[in-house]
Write an enzyme that holds these catalytic residues in place. Sequence first.
Site, mmCIF file in Angstrom:
data_model
loop_
_atom_site.group_PDB
_atom_site.id
_atom_site.type_symbol
_atom_site.label_atom_id
_atom_site.label_comp_id
_atom_site.label_asym_id
_atom_site.label_seq_id
_atom_site.Cartn_x
_atom_site.Cartn_y
_atom_site.Cartn_z
ATOM 1 N N CYS A 156 0.952 -1.119 0.082
ATOM 2 C CA CYS A 156 0.114 0.172 -0.067
ATOM 3 C C CYS A 156 0.838 1.352 -0.056
ATOM 4 O O CYS A 156 1.579 1.506 0.830
ATOM 5 C CB CYS A 156 -1.033 0.024 1.283
ATOM 6 S SG CYS A 156 -1.625 1.472 1.635
ATOM 7 N N GLU A 157 0.685 2.225 -1.326
ATOM 8 C CA GLU A 157 1.527 3.273 -1.128
ATOM 9 C C GLU A 157 1.085 4.259 0.083
ATOM 10 O O GLU A 157 2.104 5.202 0.052
ATOM 11 C CB GLU A 157 1.590 3.855 -2.363
ATOM 12 C CG GLU A 157 0.014 4.279 -2.875
ATOM 13 C CD GLU A 157 0.021 5.071 -4.226
ATOM 14 O OE1 GLU A 157 -0.467 6.408 -4.408
ATOM 15 O OE2 GLU A 157 0.573 4.393 -5.144
ATOM 16 N N HIS A 158 0.203 4.248 0.675
ATOM 17 C CA HIS A 158 -0.318 4.992 2.048
ATOM 18 C C HIS A 158 0.311 4.801 3.169
ATOM 19 O O HIS A 158 0.622 5.823 3.693
ATOM 20 C CB HIS A 158 -1.666 5.188 2.113
ATOM 21 C CG HIS A 158 -2.354 5.456 0.808
ATOM 22 N ND1 HIS A 158 -3.344 4.954 0.205
ATOM 23 C CD2 HIS A 158 -2.381 6.454 0.051
ATOM 24 C CE1 HIS A 158 -3.830 5.232 -0.906
ATOM 25 N NE2 HIS A 158 -3.399 6.215 -1.121
ATOM 26 N N HIS A 159 0.680 3.615 3.444
ATOM 27 C CA HIS A 159 1.247 3.059 4.595
ATOM 28 C C HIS A 159 2.328 2.292 4.568
ATOM 29 O O HIS A 159 3.048 1.830 5.852
ATOM 30 C CB HIS A 159 0.290 2.683 5.605
ATOM 31 C CG HIS A 159 -0.883 3.520 6.367
ATOM 32 N ND1 HIS A 159 -2.207 3.569 5.430
ATOM 33 C CD2 HIS A 159 -0.925 4.293 6.943
ATOM 34 C CE1 HIS A 159 -2.944 4.539 5.894
ATOM 35 N NE2 HIS A 159 -2.356 4.947 7.061
ATOM 36 N N GLN B 191 -4.831 -0.571 -5.122
ATOM 37 C CA GLN B 191 -5.462 -1.870 -5.581
ATOM 38 C C GLN B 191 -6.189 -1.464 -7.017
ATOM 39 O O GLN B 191 -6.180 -2.186 -8.195
ATOM 40 C CB GLN B 191 -6.370 -2.560 -4.972
ATOM 41 C CG GLN B 191 -6.757 -3.846 -5.305
ATOM 42 C CD GLN B 191 -7.482 -4.725 -4.263
ATOM 43 O OE1 GLN B 191 -7.056 -4.581 -3.062
ATOM 44 N NE2 GLN B 191 -8.710 -5.444 -4.797
ATOM 45 N N HIS C 222 -5.686 -5.685 2.936
ATOM 46 C CA HIS C 222 -4.871 -4.710 3.122
ATOM 47 C C HIS C 222 -4.459 -4.447 4.473
ATOM 48 O O HIS C 222 -5.266 -4.215 5.361
ATOM 49 C CB HIS C 222 -5.342 -3.383 2.644
ATOM 50 C CG HIS C 222 -5.529 -3.314 1.082
ATOM 51 N ND1 HIS C 222 -5.214 -2.237 0.299
ATOM 52 C CD2 HIS C 222 -6.503 -4.251 0.284
ATOM 53 C CE1 HIS C 222 -5.395 -2.499 -0.929
ATOM 54 N NE2 HIS C 222 -6.362 -3.711 -0.967
ATOM 55 N N CYS D 218 -2.852 -2.344 6.168
ATOM 56 C CA CYS D 218 -3.115 -1.105 6.505
ATOM 57 C C CYS D 218 -4.498 -0.956 7.113
ATOM 58 O O CYS D 218 -4.794 0.107 7.992
ATOM 59 C CB CYS D 218 -2.815 0.180 5.507
ATOM 60 S SG CYS D 218 -3.706 -0.123 3.959
#
Length: 223
Positions: free
Chosen positions: A111-114, A152, A180, A182
């Site tokens: 996940c590119e956010h976390h 995704q 995920h 996250c």
Amino acid sequence: MIHNDDLNDPLGENHVGTSAQNPLRSDAFDKTDEEKIALIKKDVESILVTLGMDLTDDSLKGTPNRVAKMFVKEIFGGLHPNKKPNSSTFENHYKYGEMLVEKNITIYSTCEHHLLPIVGRAHVAYISSGTVVGLSKMNRLVDYFAKRPQVQERLTMQIVQELQKVLKTEDVACVIDAKHLCVNSRGIRDIESSTVTAEFGGKFKEEKTRREFLDYIKLDTTF
């Protein structure tokens, strides 16, 4: 409780992607892998020291280098276009005219956010317009686009778009079902939920063809 940082980053906290392509800088590939590993190693050392970890401990002293190599060579290796697998195609000599489905392709992404894992399965299908591709190449393409910081939805679209280009047909579909971490291991901590995304091109936009594909996915193919 809502933290101030969450209010300042609504896109990240809601796992929203903002670009159809991975957001890369123009100088993304100016450095060699070895140069990137050396720089990331120092950054990981700084993070661990800031957290209060003792990097002289036998268990930790090699961690910065291991993490740096893992980032560059493994879990984010798909960022570099040179790593794209060669998708050799062949003429459909046997005139197979039905859909081909490659299901249960294992996905390990991030996940590119976390920067936490995304783990799941992809189901990919196409209808040949005269060209076919080796089965393992579909798995390799999925893995290539997964090995990078991702969302995704984008991953699903990239798989379909690449196969459409390789196979010279719009008739490609992909469904991904993934967990995920996250969501599962932080924040709401819902360990049961998973995320399903789909992209349908060409004939797969038609109800009958789409339903046939989804029915194939449901088949019990345990051997």
